[in-house]
Design a protein around this motif. Sequence first.
Motif, PDB file in Angstrom:
ATOM      1  N   ALA A  81       1.712   8.941  -6.481  1.00  0.00           N
ATOM      2  CA  ALA A  81       2.143  10.330  -6.336  1.00  0.00           C
ATOM      3  C   ALA A  81       3.060  10.768  -7.465  1.00  0.00           C
ATOM      4  O   ALA A  81       3.248  11.965  -7.687  1.00  0.00           O
ATOM      5  CB  ALA A  81       2.851  10.528  -4.990  1.00  0.00           C
ATOM      6  N   GLY A  82       3.647   9.801  -8.177  1.00  0.00           N
ATOM      7  CA  GLY A  82       4.500  10.135  -9.302  1.00  0.00           C
ATOM      8  C   GLY A  82       5.933   9.651  -9.208  1.00  0.00           C
ATOM      9  O   GLY A  82       6.761  10.027 -10.046  1.00  0.00           O
ATOM     10  N   ALA A  83       6.259   8.815  -8.213  1.00  0.00           N
ATOM     11  CA  ALA A  83       7.632   8.334  -8.057  1.00  0.00           C
ATOM     12  C   ALA A  83       8.035   7.450  -9.240  1.00  0.00           C
ATOM     13  O   ALA A  83       7.253   6.626  -9.710  1.00  0.00           O
ATOM     14  CB  ALA A  83       7.782   7.556  -6.752  1.00  0.00           C
ATOM     15  N   ASP A  87       3.342  -2.667 -10.609  1.00  0.00           N
ATOM     16  CA  ASP A  87       2.552  -3.185 -11.724  1.00  0.00           C
ATOM     17  C   ASP A  87       1.084  -2.788 -11.597  1.00  0.00           C
ATOM     18  O   ASP A  87       0.425  -2.481 -12.608  1.00  0.00           O
ATOM     19  CB  ASP A  87       2.687  -4.704 -11.798  1.00  0.00           C
ATOM     20  N   ASP A  88       0.563  -2.780 -10.375  1.00  0.00           N
ATOM     21  CA  ASP A  88      -0.833  -2.368 -10.168  1.00  0.00           C
ATOM     22  C   ASP A  88      -1.034  -0.911 -10.574  1.00  0.00           C
ATOM     23  O   ASP A  88      -1.987  -0.569 -11.280  1.00  0.00           O
ATOM     24  CB  ASP A  88      -1.241  -2.563  -8.709  1.00  0.00           C
ATOM     25  N   VAL A  89      -0.136  -0.041 -10.101  1.00  0.00           N
ATOM     26  CA  VAL A  89      -0.293   1.388 -10.391  1.00  0.00           C
ATOM     27  C   VAL A  89       0.010   1.674 -11.850  1.00  0.00           C
ATOM     28  O   VAL A  89      -0.660   2.503 -12.484  1.00  0.00           O
ATOM     29  CB  VAL A  89       0.609   2.230  -9.457  1.00  0.00           C
ATOM     30  N   GLN A 130       0.825  -1.214   0.000  1.00  0.00           N
ATOM     31  CA  GLN A 130       0.000   0.000   0.000  1.00  0.00           C
ATOM     32  C   GLN A 130       0.856   1.259   0.000  1.00  0.00           C
ATOM     33  O   GLN A 130       0.585   2.214  -0.736  1.00  0.00           O
ATOM     34  CB  GLN A 130      -0.930  -0.016   1.217  1.00  0.00           C
ATOM     35  N   VAL A 131       1.921   1.272   0.823  1.00  0.00           N
ATOM     36  CA  VAL A 131       2.782   2.457   0.885  1.00  0.00           C
ATOM     37  C   VAL A 131       3.541   2.638  -0.433  1.00  0.00           C
ATOM     38  O   VAL A 131       3.636   3.753  -0.955  1.00  0.00           O
ATOM     39  CB  VAL A 131       3.756   2.369   2.073  1.00  0.00           C
ATOM     40  N   HIS A 132       4.073   1.546  -0.980  1.00  0.00           N
ATOM     41  CA  HIS A 132       4.724   1.651  -2.287  1.00  0.00           C
ATOM     42  C   HIS A 132       3.760   2.227  -3.320  1.00  0.00           C
ATOM     43  O   HIS A 132       4.121   3.108  -4.115  1.00  0.00           O
ATOM     44  CB  HIS A 132       5.198   0.275  -2.760  1.00  0.00           C
ATOM     45  N   ALA A 133       2.533   1.734  -3.313  1.00  0.00           N
ATOM     46  CA  ALA A 133       1.539   2.201  -4.291  1.00  0.00           C
ATOM     47  C   ALA A 133       1.232   3.678  -4.098  1.00  0.00           C
ATOM     48  O   ALA A 133       1.027   4.418  -5.072  1.00  0.00           O
ATOM     49  CB  ALA A 133       0.265   1.367  -4.181  1.00  0.00           C
TER      50      ALA A 133
END
Length: 358
Positions: free
Chosen positions: A64-66, A107-109, A56-59
């Motif tokens: 946010a645009g990382a 991959d999800d984002v 969740q935090v990675h996503a």
Amino acid sequence: MTQEQQTNPMEQILREHPVMILDGALATELEQHGCDLDDPLWSARVLLENPDVIVQVHADYFRAGADCAITSSYQATVDGFRKRGIDEQSALELIRKTVELAVQARDDVWAEVQSGVVGRESSTGQLVKAPSVRSENVENEENEENITDRTGDREADSLRPRPIIAGSVGPYGAYLADGSEYVGHYDVSDETLAAFHRPRMAALIEAGADILAFETIPSLQEAQVLVDVLKEFPHAYAWLSFSLKDGTSISEGTPLEVCAQTFGSEPQVAAIGLNCAPMEVVTEAVSILSRASDKPVIVYPNSGETYDAVTKTWSGQGTCGSMSDASEQWVAAGAQIIGGCCRTTPHQIGVLAKKWRN
């Protein structure tokens, strides 16, 4: 990262974009989600107890645009897990899992970005948003542009590079869990350091990390050992990021200029820079690094607060002034890769991404 990979992934992104955006703090965001990190394993504890929160935090950062997520392996080591009664094979599986979690989030984002749902209504009728998690230590966020609704940013999203995954290789001092990563005087041999780092590096590479992140490295000795071990994996790349004593030297006192010159000709070192330093020393440090080496300069400072390694708490106030505003000085001084370290947020990374992508 496979054994056949021979392309520097950071070079690929920087070829098309003047600034590459990293993610921000992982551990303090995990705490925002209710995770207890009062443990020698620190954020690696969440691997055992609640890995979905890491995804969740990675996503949040990807939305946010990382352009890059740093895995939750900073304090995940065979030696550290062994102290918790976890055998070596299981420890290596957990280290590999840190890459898998980051890849899942990416991959999800990325699927959302490709389909255009980030920043607009999804098929369920709900607005897909970049995160708006706010940290109480960032006083000036009220003055930064609100990026929660990215409805007007779909064009910028379409120009984004596909994000990459950096396998975090924290210093030996992080395993000691006594703040040694900010001092660097371990009094151990090169052989001890190599034996400590080698299994984690191999596991991260095997799991498919695009690049390794040698981060918060406090000493020239440890940096040299890491680069020497990296040569055992000739198709792998890593960035080298130091913790600082001040704007001119790393934690154990070696001048930044010497560090840049030492590793500036290493072909597997993709970038050289600093992390977990207060924002006010970044510009001076970047200027030194950019003059001393042709390598891209990477910077991801913390909020400016002070960390107490004994109580494992933060004190003081975050640096006044916007990270977004400060990044203009960093880029002017030579920085090409920018993100945040401890106590920084998805909100701040989103503002950086909006600034440098537009």
